[in-house]
Enzyme design. Structure first.
Site, mmCIF file in Angstrom:
data_model
loop_
_atom_site.group_PDB
_atom_site.id
_atom_site.type_symbol
_atom_site.label_atom_id
_atom_site.label_comp_id
_atom_site.label_asym_id
_atom_site.label_seq_id
_atom_site.Cartn_x
_atom_site.Cartn_y
_atom_site.Cartn_z
ATOM 1 N N HIS A 122 0.867 -1.178 0.000
ATOM 2 C CA HIS A 122 0.000 0.000 0.000
ATOM 3 C C HIS A 122 0.911 1.238 0.000
ATOM 4 C CE1 HIS A 122 -2.764 2.966 1.857
ATOM 5 N NE2 HIS A 122 -3.751 2.170 1.508
ATOM 6 N N ASP A 199 3.077 -4.554 7.954
ATOM 7 C CA ASP A 199 1.863 -3.751 7.804
ATOM 8 C C ASP A 199 0.677 -4.701 7.964
ATOM 9 O OD1 ASP A 199 -0.404 -2.505 6.890
ATOM 10 O OD2 ASP A 199 0.501 -1.680 5.068
ATOM 11 N N LYS A 225 -10.407 -0.241 10.585
ATOM 12 C CA LYS A 225 -10.611 -1.411 9.706
ATOM 13 C C LYS A 225 -11.000 -2.636 10.523
ATOM 14 C CE LYS A 225 -7.184 0.093 6.312
ATOM 15 N NZ LYS A 225 -7.950 0.547 5.158
HETATM 16 N N1 PMP Z 1 -1.746 -0.674 4.562
HETATM 17 C C1 PMP Z 1 -2.723 -1.384 3.985
HETATM 18 C C2 PMP Z 1 -2.424 -2.768 3.488
HETATM 19 C C3 PMP Z 1 -4.010 -0.845 3.873
HETATM 20 O O1 PMP Z 1 -4.987 -1.546 3.297
HETATM 21 C C4 PMP Z 1 -4.251 0.464 4.359
HETATM 22 C C5 PMP Z 1 -5.620 1.100 4.242
HETATM 23 N N2 PMP Z 1 -6.229 0.959 3.016
HETATM 24 C C6 PMP Z 1 -3.199 1.155 4.966
HETATM 25 C C7 PMP Z 1 -1.963 0.554 5.034
HETATM 26 C C8 PMP Z 1 -3.380 2.528 5.523
HETATM 27 O O2 PMP Z 1 -4.267 2.508 6.593
HETATM 28 P P1 PMP Z 1 -4.779 3.862 7.244
HETATM 29 O O3 PMP Z 1 -5.301 4.692 6.129
HETATM 30 O O4 PMP Z 1 -5.837 3.415 8.201
HETATM 31 O O5 PMP Z 1 -3.620 4.495 7.919
#
Ligand code: PMP
Length: 405
Positions: A122, A199, A225
Site C-alpha cells: 500500500h 503492515d 478497519k
Molecule cells: N496498509 C494497507 C495494506 C491498507 O490496506 C491500508 C488502508 N487501506 C493502509 C496501510 C493505511 O491505513 P490507514 O489509512 O488506516 O492508515
C-alpha cells in the site's frame, strides 16, 4: 458459529438504503462499519467521563486514564505482545509506519543503506520509506510477486546485503488479498540481524495475529478497519527496538523532565505518544476488541473464509471477469475487472443499486502497474456480509456486462 441475522442488528448502518435499495456494503477493506457498543461508548464517554488522560489527579481524568490503559492491555492480548509498554497508540497504520520510518530511520539509516519493501505494498508502506531515503540518501529494493499474486520470497536472499537496514512488508495485500509468509520472512531477515516491520492493516481484522509467534520487530494496524473508530491505530514494537529509537514527536506526555538545556523522555510507551492522543477512540477501540472476542475471532475467520470462497466461485463464473490475486491463502477480498469495462463505470453502476465497492488504484499503484492496469474494482467482506449480498453483486455484474456488449 455466527448468526448473521443477529450480528447485522449490531451494526446500525446496515439498515440504510441507498437510492431506494438496501445497502450492500462491500468496502470493508477501506473501513469497516461500527457496532452499536462502539458507537455507544463514544457517546457515553463524551456525555459522562470526558477528561484529558495522564495529567489530572481529578476523578474524571483518572477514570479516562484507567480506561485508556485498559484498552492498551486489551490490544496487547489481542496480538499477544509480551508487554503493554510495546503497544503505542497512533493515528492509524499510516501514522505507525511513519513513526518507524522517521524514528528508526533517524537512528539506524544512513547514506548508501537499503530498505526492502514488496511490490504489493500500500502507498502507506512505500512513501514514508521514500521520504526517509530522500533525507538520508538511502535506497529501496523490491521483492516482486508472481502473476498469481504470490510474493517471490525465493528472491529475498539475493536482495539482502550488509547495507540492508529494515524489511517492511504487508501481512495481507489490500488488492490481491494474499496472506504473506511473514514468519518465514522474519526468520530469514533475522539470520542477517535485519528487523522486519509488518503492515497488518488488512490482516489484523481477518486473521489471528500473534506478534511473538511471528517474531516481527514492528506490527502496525488501524482501528477503523477492525470495527473501531477512525483516527486511532496501533504500533507494536519490540521493547529492545523502541528503546533504541528517538521519539517521533515532542510535546506533552512524552517527557520525563524539561529544561531549556535538556529534556529527558518518558518511559515506553509514552515516549512515542506526544500530546493529547485520541483517547476516547482508543477506549472505544478496546470495546471493539471486546466485541470481536465475544463474537469469537475464529468464528469471524471461518465465516469470512466461506464468504471469500463463495464470492470467488460466483465471480469466476461470470464471463469475461478476471480476478487479480489467486493465492491459496487470502483475506476476504476480491479485486477484479469485468471485460474491458472501466472500473469507475462498474463501480458507479453498482452504487446506483446500493452496492458499495471500491474502485481505482486502491492505493497500490506499483501493484497495479505489475498487471498493466490503472484501476480495479474490489469487493471486500466482513462477517456481517451474506451470501445473498454476493448473489446480488454478481447478478448486477452480469447486467453490466450485457449493458456494455
Ligand atoms: N496498509 C494497507 C495494506 C491498507 O490496506 C491500508 C488502508 N487501506 C493502509 C496501510 C493505511 O491505513 P490507514 O489509512 O488506516 O492508515
Amino acid at each position: 458459529m455466527i448468526n448473521v441475522v443477529n450480528i447485522r442488528k449490531d451494526f446500525p448502518v446496515l439498515t440504510t438504503t441507498v437510492y431506494g435499495n438496501p445497502l450492500i456494503y462491500l468496502d470493508n477493506a477501506a473501513t469497516t462499519q461500527k457496532p452499536e457498543c462502539v458507537i455507544r461508548t463514544i457517546d457515553e464517554l463524551y456525555r459522562t467521563s470526558n477528561a484529558n488522560i495522564h495529567r489530572g489527579v481529578h476523578f474524571l481524568s483518572e477514570k479516562c486514564t484507567e480506561k485508556y490503559e485498559q484498552a492498551r492491555e486489551k490490544i496487547r492480548q489481542f496480538i499477544n505482545a509480551e508487554k503493554k509498554s510495546e503497544i503505542i497508540f497512533t493515528s492509524g497504520t499510516t501514522g505507525s509506519i511513519n513513526t518507524v520510518a522517521t524514528s528508526f530511520g533517524e537512528r539506524f539509516v544512513s547514506a548508501g543503506d537499503e530498505i526492502i519493501l514488496s511490490e504489493m505494498e500500500h502507498h502507506s508502506n512505500i512513501v514514508p520509506w521514500q521520504l526517509l531515503c530522500e533525507r538520508k540518501g538511502a535506497k529501496i529494493k523490491i521483492i516482486p510477486f508472481d502473476d498469481k499474486g504470490i510474493l517471490r520470497i525465493d528472491l529475498l536472499d539475493a536482495l539482502i546485503n550488509e547495507n540492508t537496514k529494515i524489511i517492511a512488508v504487508t501481512h495481507a495485500s489490500n488488492v490481491l488479498g494474499t496472506i504473506n509468509p511473514i514468519k518465514q520472512i522474519v526468520a530469514k531477515a533475522h539470520l542477517y540481524n535485519i528487523p522486519v516491520l509488518v503492515d497488518g492493516a488488512q490482516a489484523a481484522p481477518h486473521e489471528n495475529v500473534d506478534v511473538r509467534d511471528l517474531d516481527c520487530d514492528f506490527y502496525t494496524f488501524s482501528g477503523h478497519k477492525i470495527y473501531a473508530p477512525t483516527g486511532i491505530g496501533v504500533l507494536y514494537g519490540k521493547e529492545k527496538m523502541l528503546e533504541q529509537m528517538p521519539p517521533y514527536q515532542g510535546g506533552g506526555d512524552m517527557i520525563s523532565t524539561v529544561t531549556f538545556e535538556k529534556t529527558t523522555y518518558a518511559q515506553l510507551p509514552l515516549k512515542f505518544e506526544a500530546g493529547t492522543l485520541n483517547f476516547i477512540d482508543a477506549i472505544a477501540f478496546g470495546v471493539a476488541i471486546d466485541y470481536i472476542n465475544q463474537t469469537g475471532r475464529q468464528n469471524i475467520i471461518n465465516c469470512e473464509h466461506k464468504l471469500l470462497e463463495y464470492a470467488t466461485q460466483k465471480l469466476s463464473a461470470i464471463e469475461g471477469l478476471k480476478i487479480y490475486g489467486e493465492a491459496a491463502e487470502k483475506v476476504a477480498l476480491v479485486s477484479f475487472l469485468l471485460k474491458d469495462i472501466h472500473h469507475l463505470d462498474t463501480g458507479m453502476i453498482l452504487d446506483k443499486k446500493g452496492i458499495a465497492v471500491r474502485t481505482g488504484t486502491l492505493c497500490a499503484e506499483p501493484l497495479l502497474t505489475h498487471f498493466g492496469k490503472t484501476g480495479m474494482v474490489r469487493a471486500s467482506f466482513a462477517f456481517y456480509n451474506t451470501f445473498d449480498e454476493i448473489d446480488v453483486l454478481c447478478e448486477n455484474l452480469e447486467k453490466i456486462s450485457l449493458m456494455f456488449n
